[in-house]
Design an enzyme around this catalytic site. Sequence first.
Site, mmCIF file in Angstrom:
data_model
loop_
_atom_site.group_PDB
_atom_site.id
_atom_site.type_symbol
_atom_site.label_atom_id
_atom_site.label_comp_id
_atom_site.label_asym_id
_atom_site.label_seq_id
_atom_site.Cartn_x
_atom_site.Cartn_y
_atom_site.Cartn_z
ATOM 1 N N GLN A 10 0.858 -1.180 0.000
ATOM 2 C CA GLN A 10 0.000 0.000 0.000
ATOM 3 C C GLN A 10 0.890 1.226 0.000
ATOM 4 O O GLN A 10 1.746 1.376 0.872
ATOM 5 C CB GLN A 10 -0.892 0.002 1.251
ATOM 6 C CG GLN A 10 -1.734 1.252 1.426
ATOM 7 C CD GLN A 10 -2.828 1.369 0.386
ATOM 8 O OE1 GLN A 10 -3.507 0.377 0.100
ATOM 9 N NE2 GLN A 10 -3.014 2.545 -0.172
ATOM 10 N N SER A 190 6.398 5.716 -1.846
ATOM 11 C CA SER A 190 7.598 4.935 -2.177
ATOM 12 C C SER A 190 8.429 4.573 -0.947
ATOM 13 O O SER A 190 9.645 4.418 -1.028
ATOM 14 C CB SER A 190 8.469 5.675 -3.202
ATOM 15 O OG SER A 190 7.743 5.910 -4.394
ATOM 16 N N ARG A 191 7.783 4.456 0.197
ATOM 17 C CA ARG A 191 8.430 4.058 1.449
ATOM 18 C C ARG A 191 9.415 5.105 1.962
ATOM 19 O O ARG A 191 10.231 4.807 2.843
ATOM 20 C CB ARG A 191 9.148 2.705 1.301
ATOM 21 C CG ARG A 191 8.204 1.545 0.951
ATOM 22 C CD ARG A 191 7.154 1.345 2.055
ATOM 23 N NE ARG A 191 6.342 0.161 1.831
ATOM 24 C CZ ARG A 191 5.120 0.174 1.312
ATOM 25 N NH1 ARG A 191 4.575 1.325 0.931
ATOM 26 N NH2 ARG A 191 4.437 -0.941 1.169
ATOM 27 N N LEU A 192 9.333 6.335 1.464
ATOM 28 C CA LEU A 192 10.178 7.421 1.963
ATOM 29 C C LEU A 192 9.440 8.140 3.093
ATOM 30 O O LEU A 192 9.101 9.327 3.012
ATOM 31 C CB LEU A 192 10.534 8.383 0.823
ATOM 32 C CG LEU A 192 11.360 7.757 -0.303
ATOM 33 C CD1 LEU A 192 11.576 8.760 -1.431
ATOM 34 C CD2 LEU A 192 12.701 7.256 0.232
#
Length: 213
Positions: A10, A190-192
């Site tokens: 997600q 983007s998992r940042l």
Amino acid sequence: MDHNIAKLRQDYNLKGLDEQDLHPNPFTQFRLWFEEAISAAVIEPNAMLLSTVSNGRPSARVVLLKSLDQAGFTFFTNYESKKAKEMESDPFVAITFFWKELERQVRIEGKIEKTTDQESSEYFAVRPRGSQISAWASAQSQQLGNRAELEERTRLLEERFEGAEVPRPPHWGGYRVIPHYFEFWQGRRSRLHDRLVYAKTDEGSWEIERLYP
């Protein structure tokens, strides 16, 4: 298995978290996020994962936050339970809140202490009667032969306290987590992710810093 777990993902897009958005007091910052979780209709926003350690082995379970002040985060449980014995042997714990509707997580590390008998009794007095009875009926974390045994214990206690107030069991009461560390996590694309932490100094103030996601 019907689904490829590795492909479950997600992306997070709701908000960011900047240093200038944080209140200098982490308890106040938590309250701000907690109120937003309530407004967002998060189911049981006060549910928190309590992590303990015993003999070097971690253990975790979800409990419910019942009060919060500048001293710490308070919950209630059986003093003879597995988690209570673990906290007695090692008073350092962690609690984690996850509010998926807001793509947020709060991690808190601290030291545990028992609440006063007065605090425990005052909260017990406002619990639903069924919950009061269950505090007597459950020998929490001990082996139970079958469900019928628990239901029979409950029935006998309901008869015992019929027409009377249910007193607080001596083995039941509160704990307060006194934090020395907070991490506020906001999911990002983007998992940042944004990770901003408060660490308590030896002088008792709070230092804020950002961590890599």
